[in-house]
Design a protein around this motif. Structure first.
Motif, short mmCIF file in Angstrom:
data_model
loop_
_atom_site.label_atom_id
_atom_site.label_comp_id
_atom_site.label_asym_id
_atom_site.label_seq_id
_atom_site.Cartn_x
_atom_site.Cartn_y
_atom_site.Cartn_z
N MET A 40 -1.84 14.52 -4.15
CA MET A 40 -3.24 14.45 -5.35
C MET A 40 -2.37 12.46 -6.54
SD MET A 40 -5.73 14.58 -5.04
CE MET A 40 -5.02 14.72 -3.07
N LYS A 41 -1.58 12.36 -6.33
CA LYS A 41 -1.00 10.81 -6.52
C LYS A 41 -1.75 9.47 -5.39
CE LYS A 41 3.78 10.97 -3.98
NZ LYS A 41 4.67 9.89 -3.58
N LYS A 42 -1.58 10.75 -4.37
CA LYS A 42 -2.45 9.38 -3.11
C LYS A 42 -4.02 9.38 -3.24
CE LYS A 42 -2.95 12.34 0.68
NZ LYS A 42 -5.06 11.93 0.77
N ASP A 43 -4.54 9.66 -4.73
CA ASP A 43 -6.07 10.25 -4.45
C ASP A 43 -6.19 7.93 -5.04
OD1 ASP A 43 -8.30 10.69 -3.88
OD2 ASP A 43 -9.41 11.55 -5.27
N MET A 44 -4.74 7.60 -4.80
CA MET A 44 -5.26 5.72 -5.13
C MET A 44 -5.20 4.73 -3.62
SD MET A 44 -2.20 5.49 -5.14
CE MET A 44 -2.02 3.82 -5.88
N GLY A 45 -5.74 6.02 -3.33
CA GLY A 45 -4.62 5.54 -1.57
C GLY A 45 -5.70 4.07 -1.28
N GLY A 46 -7.23 4.40 -1.46
CA GLY A 46 -8.30 3.05 -1.44
C GLY A 46 -7.68 1.92 -1.63
N PHE B 37 -4.69 9.86 -9.91
CA PHE B 37 -4.63 11.91 -10.19
C PHE B 37 -5.79 12.26 -10.08
CE2 PHE B 37 -2.93 15.82 -10.77
CZ PHE B 37 -2.19 16.03 -9.34
N ASP B 38 -5.72 13.61 -9.75
CA ASP B 38 -7.22 14.12 -9.12
C ASP B 38 -6.74 15.61 -9.99
OD1 ASP B 38 -9.45 15.06 -8.83
OD2 ASP B 38 -9.37 14.78 -6.71
N VAL C 194 -8.60 5.41 -12.84
CA VAL C 194 -9.13 6.42 -13.80
C VAL C 194 -8.12 7.62 -13.12
CG1 VAL C 194 -12.26 6.30 -13.71
CG2 VAL C 194 -10.91 8.14 -12.01
N GLU C 195 -8.09 8.65 -14.30
CA GLU C 195 -7.54 9.83 -13.98
C GLU C 195 -8.36 10.91 -13.99
OE1 GLU C 195 -3.65 12.97 -14.94
OE2 GLU C 195 -3.74 10.73 -15.96
N ASN C 196 -8.65 11.78 -12.98
CA ASN C 196 -9.62 12.78 -13.28
C ASN C 196 -8.74 14.15 -13.84
OD1 ASN C 196 -11.74 14.33 -12.75
ND2 ASN C 196 -11.28 15.09 -10.90
N ALA C 197 -8.50 13.65 -15.45
CA ALA C 197 -8.13 15.36 -15.62
C ALA C 197 -8.61 16.31 -16.99
CB ALA C 197 -7.25 14.76 -16.87
N ALA D 105 1.07 -1.42 0.14
CA ALA D 105 -0.24 0.19 0.19
C ALA D 105 0.93 1.27 0.06
CB ALA D 105 -0.79 -0.10 1.54
N ARG D 106 2.46 0.86 0.76
CA ARG D 106 2.52 2.62 0.51
C ARG D 106 3.33 2.81 -0.21
NH1 ARG D 106 5.83 1.54 6.52
NH2 ARG D 106 3.78 2.07 8.30
N ASP D 107 4.35 1.69 -1.00
CA ASP D 107 4.62 1.82 -1.80
C ASP D 107 3.64 2.17 -3.17
OD1 ASP D 107 7.18 0.94 -1.52
OD2 ASP D 107 6.79 -1.22 -2.15
N LEU D 108 2.50 1.60 -3.88
CA LEU D 108 2.05 2.38 -4.43
C LEU D 108 1.32 3.74 -4.64
CD1 LEU D 108 -0.52 -0.88 -4.71
CD2 LEU D 108 0.91 -0.29 -6.26
N ILE D 109 0.99 4.00 -3.16
CA ILE D 109 0.95 5.38 -2.89
C ILE D 109 2.01 6.23 -3.65
CG2 ILE D 109 0.06 7.06 -1.04
CD1 ILE D 109 -2.08 4.61 0.12
N ASN D 110 3.35 5.53 -2.67
CA ASN D 110 4.05 7.24 -2.95
C ASN D 110 5.12 7.04 -4.54
OD1 ASN D 110 4.80 7.66 -0.13
ND2 ASN D 110 5.67 5.34 0.30
N THR D 111 4.60 6.40 -5.22
CA THR D 111 4.52 5.96 -6.91
C THR D 111 4.28 6.98 -7.51
OG1 THR D 111 5.45 3.72 -6.28
CG2 THR D 111 5.22 5.08 -8.68
N PRO D 112 5.25 8.46 -7.71
CA PRO D 112 4.22 9.32 -8.39
C PRO D 112 3.16 9.08 -9.48
CG PRO D 112 6.49 9.44 -8.83
CD PRO D 112 6.62 8.45 -8.38
N ALA D 113 2.85 9.94 -10.40
CA ALA D 113 1.20 8.99 -10.74
C ALA D 113 2.48 9.61 -12.59
CB ALA D 113 0.99 10.34 -11.24
#
Length: 464
Positions: free
Chosen positions: A251-257, A235-236, A284-287, A153-161
């Protein structure tokens, strides 16, 4: 089987072979009464060491070499249950073992492991970490399983968008499934419209990488059906209701769920719990582009309810609505969703105490018991029916952004509840997914929240 690792890293533990240096984990009472190794006690007295919480004192040998260390637990070790995580960042490189400690082996080892986490994918390698011997009375497999889930979970959230967009998150999802021989299916791009996931499509269609719904199946039919749903907004920007730059920084962490339900799924599969598991992640990416969804648009959801878009920055609940509808159609015994959903939850409880919402009293009690048992903080908040009227829209069934700004975490949960009709037992977790200050067991950055408590609860209810 070795727990899956998204980023390979050395183990924070060492084998029982070889010579290791001793660590004496002590309280001030141990120092005052001499209830510690005589050599260590003599050195502590000479150094004026008081065993303050998180303090480290290295002990020299008579010939000037390193002979061991004293680690302070403070007056009340239970106040900081994973204080030993600090050891992983304080100890010099080498192999160590705990000689004495008024803590259980599992708690001590898990704390050390959590504190050993480093995210160095984009940095020059640091010095070799210190490693700690696993005592014979510790449940090594369970500790490593939990660390693997948290670290994923930490690795996925920390990785930039730029390296964790929809394509990459799907790749990580597939890798996790492959490691545990789970089945994966994906609905992507315009196929979302064909297969009736209109809200996921609407939110993600403006991005360069297509929106998609990821589905993982694992376990045997006949076992308890558990479905996990995680918000995967890679990314949001806020969409056309664009966020200010300061609000986009994390907002890279918006996939934290999504990251957290994947970490929880890892624990479940690695432990081989008797669960019929489904994991759903709308990605998704909210672009922003010419075909971005707009304020004022109205879309019909998978469930048939129409939703008026009153703020494009309230996109998480939209993609969750379609995913929850699919989950609900399969009528699981337990449905859990996790999302970095509202700032209101952070205003109410801060970044470290995630709220959860459920109408199932038995589930609520089980979650709180597990939270206390494993020191994974949670707090129940109400699905207050008096606010149901706030999510109604004038020309649609629902609004995705009630006006007034009050009770935002509750109205978001009530919105999601409209899409859970058949499932008896459901809980929604509004997590932050980020540690904003350093703690003994966590550095600043992406964080796993609630999944150790959820795993403990599921493990208790599942006979292996």
């Amino acid at each position: 089987m070795v727990p899956y690792q998204f980023i390979e890293r050395p183990s924070p533990f060492n084998s029982r072979g070889g010579k290791t240096l001793p660590i004496f984990a002590v309280t001030p009472a141990h120092i005052e009464t001499g209830m510690v190794d005589p050599v260590a006690h003599d050195w502590a007295q000479k150094a004026g060491y008081r065993a303050d919480a998180g303090s480290l004192l290295l002990i020299p040998s008579n010939d000037g070499h390193l002979a061991g260390a004293l680690f302070g637990l403070g007056k009340n070790p239970s106040d900081t249950p994973y204080l030993t995580g600090k050891l992983a960042r304080l100890l010099p490189a080498g192999e160590w073992h705990i000689e004495t400690a008024p803590l259980t082996a599992n708690r001590l080892l898990l704390g050390y492991g959590l504190g050993s986490y480093r995210f160095e994918k984009y940095k020059s390698p640091s010095s070799a970490p210190a490693t700690l011997m696993i005592p014979a009375d510790a449940d090594a497999a369970r500790i490593k399983r939990q660390l693997a889930g948290v670290f994923l979970a930490r690795d996925l959230i920390n990785t930039p968008a730029n390296d964790m967009g929809p394509d990459a998150l799907e790749g990580a999802f597939r890798e996790l499934a492959a490691h545990y021989k789970a089945e994966v299916s994906v609905v992507r791009g315009d196929d979302l419209l064909q297969q009736n996931f209109p809200l996921i499509h609407a939110v993600g269609r403006a991005a360069e990488q297509a929106p998609r719904l990821l589905k993982m199946r694992w376990g045997k039919k006949g076992h308890r059906k558990v479905t996990l749903v995680g918000k995967g907004v890679c990314f949001d920007t806020g969409g056309l209701d664009i966020k200010p730059s300061s609000s986009m920084l994390l907002m890279k962490k918006d996939m934290g769920g999504a990251a957290n339900v994947m970490g929880l799924a890892l624990m479940i599969m690695d432990a081989k719990l008797k669960i019929d598991l489904t994991v759903l992640v709308p990605v998704v990416e909210n672009a922003i582009s010419g075909n971005a969804f707009r304020p004022g648009d109205i879309y019909r959801s998978r469930a048939g309810l129409t939703v008026q878009i009153d703020n494009t920055d309230a996109e998480g609940r939209l993609i969750l609505a379609d995913a929850l509808s699919l989950a609900d159609e399969e009528e699981p015994d337990l449905l859990i969703d996790m999302a970095t959903l509202t700032g209101a939850a952070r205003v109410a409880l801060g970044p470290d105490l995630p709220p959860f919402f459920t109408d199932d009293e038995d589930l609520a009690h089980a979650l709180m018991d597990a939270s206390l048992e494993v020191d994974d903080p949670l707090w129940r908040m109400p699905l207050y029916k008096g606010y149901e009227k706030d999510i109604n829209a004038k020309i649609a069934d629902l609004t995705n952004a009630p006006s007034g700004g009050m009770a935002g975490a509750i109205t978001a949960a009530l919105f999601l509840k409209r899409f859970v009709r058949k499932t008896r037992s459901w809980a929604h977790f509004d997590i932050y997914g980020w540690s904003s200050s350093e703690k003994p067991h966590a550095t600043v950055g992406g964080e796993a929240q609630a999944i150790r408590a959820l795993f403990d609860m599921l493990e208790r209810k599942s006979v292996r």
